[in-house]
Design a protein around this motif. Structure first.
Motif, mmCIF file in Angstrom:
data_model
loop_
_atom_site.group_PDB
_atom_site.id
_atom_site.type_symbol
_atom_site.label_atom_id
_atom_site.label_comp_id
_atom_site.label_asym_id
_atom_site.label_seq_id
_atom_site.Cartn_x
_atom_site.Cartn_y
_atom_site.Cartn_z
ATOM 1 N N GLY A 94 0.813 -1.217 0.000
ATOM 2 C CA GLY A 94 0.000 0.000 0.000
ATOM 3 C C GLY A 94 0.846 1.266 0.000
ATOM 4 O O GLY A 94 0.351 2.340 -0.334
ATOM 5 N N TYR A 132 -2.199 0.284 6.251
ATOM 6 C CA TYR A 132 -1.407 -0.476 5.288
ATOM 7 C C TYR A 132 -0.852 -1.717 5.986
ATOM 8 O O TYR A 132 -1.165 -1.991 7.145
ATOM 9 N N ASP A 267 -7.952 0.635 1.970
ATOM 10 C CA ASP A 267 -6.598 0.684 1.375
ATOM 11 C C ASP A 267 -5.994 2.085 1.464
ATOM 12 O O ASP A 267 -5.318 2.539 0.529
ATOM 13 N N GLU A 285 -6.341 -6.551 1.223
ATOM 14 C CA GLU A 285 -7.150 -5.363 1.476
ATOM 15 C C GLU A 285 -7.012 -4.901 2.925
ATOM 16 O O GLU A 285 -6.772 -5.706 3.827
ATOM 17 N N HIS A 474 -3.658 -7.137 -6.583
ATOM 18 C CA HIS A 474 -2.943 -6.071 -5.865
ATOM 19 C C HIS A 474 -1.890 -5.444 -6.772
ATOM 20 O O HIS A 474 -1.093 -6.151 -7.383
ATOM 21 N N ASP A 479 -2.052 3.571 -6.368
ATOM 22 C CA ASP A 479 -3.469 3.288 -6.170
ATOM 23 C C ASP A 479 -4.132 3.352 -7.544
ATOM 24 O O ASP A 479 -3.634 4.036 -8.447
ATOM 25 N N LYS A 507 -7.997 2.290 -4.685
ATOM 26 C CA LYS A 507 -7.545 1.161 -3.866
ATOM 27 C C LYS A 507 -6.217 0.654 -4.419
ATOM 28 O O LYS A 507 -5.763 1.105 -5.466
ATOM 29 N N ASN A 508 -5.618 -0.281 -3.689
ATOM 30 C CA ASN A 508 -4.459 -0.974 -4.251
ATOM 31 C C ASN A 508 -4.736 -2.450 -4.460
ATOM 32 O O ASN A 508 -3.951 -3.151 -5.084
ATOM 33 N N THR A 509 -5.869 -2.923 -3.902
ATOM 34 C CA THR A 509 -6.243 -4.335 -4.022
ATOM 35 C C THR A 509 -7.741 -4.402 -4.273
ATOM 36 O O THR A 509 -8.502 -3.695 -3.604
#
Lengths: 581, 581
Positions: A94, A132, A267, A285, A474, A479, A507-509
């Motif tokens: 993250g 994170y 995230d 997440e 991910h 992001d 988000k990152n995931t």
């Protein structure tokens, strides 16, 4: 830190309240801090679910210690590898690593893994408040417990779009009794040996395996390491729960008996608040939810987590919401909430779709993209092994990290042909996968720096009839905007029209639901090469990975500590030995 | 090869005998051969003793393949590490590596271990006929099965001081069901957790664990991998059995029901023949024995191996001497010979003392030595851990290999103070060890090149009352003369007078018996730095090691492939990245 101090202030006597608040202000106005941590990584026997298992520990702890910092702080982690024969690499999940690409901690991408006896110093700025985590990004090492939470509070003087009186960190994970080596050997064997469902679900590293019929030296139900986690609340106060999933395999639901949760962060991005009884959370997440301790304080309440998306063979994981004055953390006499049905896919899709950016924190996406990459997710057979593929390519990591190869212009390290950006549009996503022409490759996607890229993840049937799994994807270094989810096969002309460009969450995931699609957009504005992969550890091992490169020419030269493997050894100087002084 | 061909010739019809012998002559007169081998190292599930265990395999085999070559041949082994997260280093035990020090394969001494995905190419000449072996020399990796035999036949035209009609190779080992990581974690824990006795003894990688009460997926008595090894003999013929012990812990006795053995070779040196019913063999030793198939061919005979020196908790290991025409390898109906009593120490000492050089192959030792190093072997406590020490020093390996540090004149890699050459002569070897002033050090012994060095290994009581163990000491890079064994504390003035300077055997591994001493002499004539250590894997892990350096300035500069760890990373060039062509 500030929030905790404020909570302490609230509890103070009125006579010291003023003094207390001055103290908070002093802390709040402090300059960015450098956190210099030293972590010794070793194997230790742990009884996390009462069953004795060799676990990877950080300074003796599994999961590892929480990193707590404020926005703008610098984190330095000196990772000393004491694993006897095993290397290590730690990813800061993250954290976008803007300007610190060499600290992304991804074996095969940004670094060679760190050998036993060696030390790797990660250094990066936590540039955005939020929740994170960190975890091993090497082989299947994460499965052995090398993970923990990173908590970033807002910069001094900045506030968040919600308030709370206290907070708790909750790391969810699943737990196998087999080792990463055993699992990887099974997964890569011919014929394929599936590793099965995990033995336990852990909440902050604590679970309850059934020790009946097992020797007490192997499984000890009274070991203090497997006492249920408990989270103490004062009646009437509101708490932020920071929840991270670091499961190896399982998708989870999380719930608290008798308490609604209001989702406010995902995230590291603020969410337009919505209430739910069950928080679905996929590996990779993080969420923050607010709960108010508004139930009777005469008893405690169950916190549970259960497997969804796969037919569970793992008991529900549990912890205790401990109302003051019930300090003892007693188990409630009620039946723990079992959570939603594992196959209530519609409910999961609905929750995914309901996560939007908080109105005052909308970062509008570019209205169009420069490129669209379709990624068909299939299970395949390649050279007798069962693998996972994107557009028929099962990814393998090169022996020399990508970013080093790119900086050194070594064209023989990985396949220079571009990875495929689409797939046969005639593909029937409901048919049992039989992509006999699947290949294994180290190829990557090279993106124009600062361009806007759409990725359409397309799910399909696995090699099992009537089966399509959930894949949490991910992305490192960025992001992305979540533009939409849908069922069936994505239709570029019609589904693209429905993208949410108004208030998409970043988000990152993100999950890819069974037989559906998920659409993302991101700006390739972070120079480097970044991995984008399914966060399920066995799927990652078996090739469910792609790489995005852009602007890698702007990245600094690789530090010595990132090298040592593969072709980087050719950089070792061959000058004659020095003579004695 | 030649012997096998001769055997085949003997069995041939008379009409083709002449042709056959011509073929043998052609093979015999062949030039030195280069054997170019490629070994892929991986984890595999094996049922070596019927119990499922993750094992380290070479090209799928545990133990690994036998290397068979002739004196003067060159062996090239390309070791590809496919162990997922674990490094590897392979030592060629008994090969002196004259002129090829960088191929000794000793982690921390001559090389950095090889990372997953990387390849290390070992290259050396097998310069002396005899029986040798190879095994992992990294952490406790040998315990997982990474080992095998090296068989070197005489140079073409040269003969050995005995004859035989056929031969068999026999690798003895012990087998734990726990992993190297589990074992090392126990051994280095505070308080100390002893790993216990092995579960099985293996003969050529095959044992019989009792699967009763265990699930067939975990332990399967009918798995073909744990069928007893059988060795076929023709009535009336004489066989050479090459026997190697690669146990992790156990000292063994080896016997063949109804057959005497004549010992003719030890560690690649010819022995004045003597007959025995029980061959004692310690970890790291090799022997050749001759047996004649002079018993009734109406049945087969048991071959057994059993634990000595430690009170056994491991069942006797067994195999079958299979008389032609009993091709089926049937178990004999007799009771397998149990071997000698585990605590018949006198018998073991007598056999050690009876091993002398064969009369036509005596290499006379220098009549005096230039230096004598006394090494008191004790068990100690150091910082709460239980360790093993020499003269109160428990050895730890540096993160940067010694030989590289010496070549680069890096004085900060290891303790530059010389290791102690003696100990307090008032020390009572019968008292329970309580050396509270034990230290941990990386110090080494620096010897004058070509000087003659005596080493007196002195045993003592462990930390357990009335307990003194047997330690098989192995020297890399050299053979040494075994000048004598004795009880009690070595007396330099009187015991030195009794040294056998007439016909001492040369060996590379020698036992130190309980409460006794063993005297060695060697010429420090091989430039480099060489490890001398107890071959018991847990003892090695816990510091029972010293290093001898001499003439390292004559060694070639370190190859790139030996580097990558510790301070060698500082040699990675920091020149700017190359630009695209």
């Amino acid at each position: 830190m500030t929030d905790e101090l404020l909570l302490q202030c609230r509890k103070s006597q009125a006579m010291v309240l003023t003094l207390c608040l001055i103290g908070v202000l002093l802390v709040s106005s402090a300059e960015a801090v450098v956190h210099n941590l030293t972590w010794e990584i070793s194997y230790q026997y742990k009884y996390l679910d009462c069953y004795k298992k060799l676990s990877v520990a950080i300074n003796g702890m599994t999961p590892g210690p929480e990193i707590s910092a404020a926005e703008g702080d610098t984190i330095i982690v000196n990772v000393i590898n004491n694993l006897l024969m095993e290397n290590v690499a730690i990813h800061w999940h993250g954290i976008r690593q803007i300007g610190s690409q060499w600290s992304d901690g991804t074996d095969g991408v940004t670094q060679c893994a760190t050998m036993p006896g060696d030390t790797f110093t990660y250094q990066f700025v936590v540039d955005k408040a939020g929740t994170y985590m960190y975890h091993s990004h090497y082989g299947m090492q994460r499965e052995a417990g090398l993970y923990g939470m990173i908590k970033v509070s807002p910069r001094a003087g900045e506030s968040e779009p919600f308030t709370y009186d206290g907070e708790h960190s909750i790391v969810l994970s699943d737990w196998y009794h087999s080792s990463p080596y055993e699992q990887a050997t099974n997964l890569t064997s011919i014929p394929y040996q599936w590793i099965g469902e995990p033995q336990s679900l852990l909440i902050n590293g604590r679970g309850k395996y059934d020790c009946a019929n097992l020797d007490a030296t192997v499984c000890n139900a009274t070991n203090p390491e497997c006492l249920r986690s408990n989270f103490t609340v004062s009646p009437g106060l509101t708490y932020r729960l920071r929840i991270a999933s670091l499961t190896s395999l399982s998708a989870l639901s999380f719930q608290i008996e008798g308490h609604n949760m209001t989702v406010v962060e995902a995230d590291g991005n603020y969410v337009a608040p919505f209430a739910t009884q069950n928080l679905y959370i996929y590996s990779g997440e993080t969420y923050s939810v607010l709960i108010t301790a508004n139930q009777s304080s005469s008893r405690n309440y169950w916190i549970t987590t259960n497997v969804v998306s796969r037919k569970p063979a793992t008991p529900v994981g549990s912890a205790i919401l401990n109302y003051i004055p019930n300090h003892s953390g007693d188990d409630p006499s009620t039946i723990p909430p079992p959570g939603p049905l594992w196959n209530d896919t519609e409910s999961r899709k609905a929750q995914s779709a309901s996560i939007k950016a908080e109105k005052d924190h909308i970062q509008s996406p570019p209205s169009t993209s420069d490129k669209t990459i379709l990624l068909l997710n299939t299970q395949n057979t390649f050279q007798g092994r069962t693998v996972w593929s994107l557009n028929n390519v099962s990814h393998s990591l090169p022996d020399t990290p990508y970013l080093i190869a790119l900086k050194k212009n070594w064209t023989d390290v990985f396949d220079q042909a571009p990875a495929p950006e689409s797939y046969d549009q005639g593909y029937d996503i409901y048919s049992v996968a039989n992509n006999t022409n699947a290949i294994s490759s180290t190829s990557i996607y090279r993106l124009t720096f600062n361009s806007t890229v759409d990725v359409i993840l397309q799910n399909a049937n696995t090699m099992t009839k009537n089966d399509s799994e959930t894949h949490p994807w991910h992305l490192h270094g960025h992001d992305f905007w979540v533009l939409g989810y849908g069922d069936d096969k994505f239709n570029l002309s019609t589904d693209g029209q429905k993208f949410n460009l108004v208030n998409p969450i970043m988000k990152n995931t993100v999950p890819l639901h069974p037989y559906g699609w998920t659409a993302l957009r991101f700006r390739a504005d972070n120079p480097g090469v970044w991995i984008f992969h399914c966060h399920i550890e066995p799927h990652f091992l078996l090739g469910m990975t792609v790489l995005f490169e852009s602007g890698s020419e702007m990245v600094a030269d690789p530090p010595q500590q990132n090298m040592g493997c593969g072709k980087t050894k050719s950089l070792i100087m061959q000058q004659p030995s020095s003579v004695s002084p």
